[in-house]
Design a protein around this motif. Structure first.
Motif: not given
Length: 78
Positions: A32-34, A48-51, A53-55, A57
């Protein structure tokens, strides 16, 4: 701007610098990390994004190493 100057910036200023001056290079999805790679001067910045939650991180900067290897299509040898 060098990597040391970048590293002493506040997180807000790091994001501002990357999103306004950085050049997008590649994206890798792992679970779940982009991971999004940008080129900035003579070093790399990874956001790094939490894909789910679109946040955002995290953010990190580097010149070489395992973080950069993530963007290689070469098979893992070790």
């Amino acid at each position: 701007m060098g990597i040391y100057d970048f590293n002493i910036l506040t997180d807000h200023d790091k994001y501002d610098t990357v999103f306004t001056k950085g050049k997008f290079v590649d994206t890798v999805l792992s679970g779940n990390v982009k991971y999004v790679l940008y080129s900035l001067s003579y070093f790399w910045v990874e956001v790094q994004y939490n894909s789910f939650e679109n946040k955002i991180i995290g953010i990190s900067s580097f010149v070489a190493g395992k973080s950069l290897d993530r963007y290689s299509n070469l098979p893992k040898m070790f």
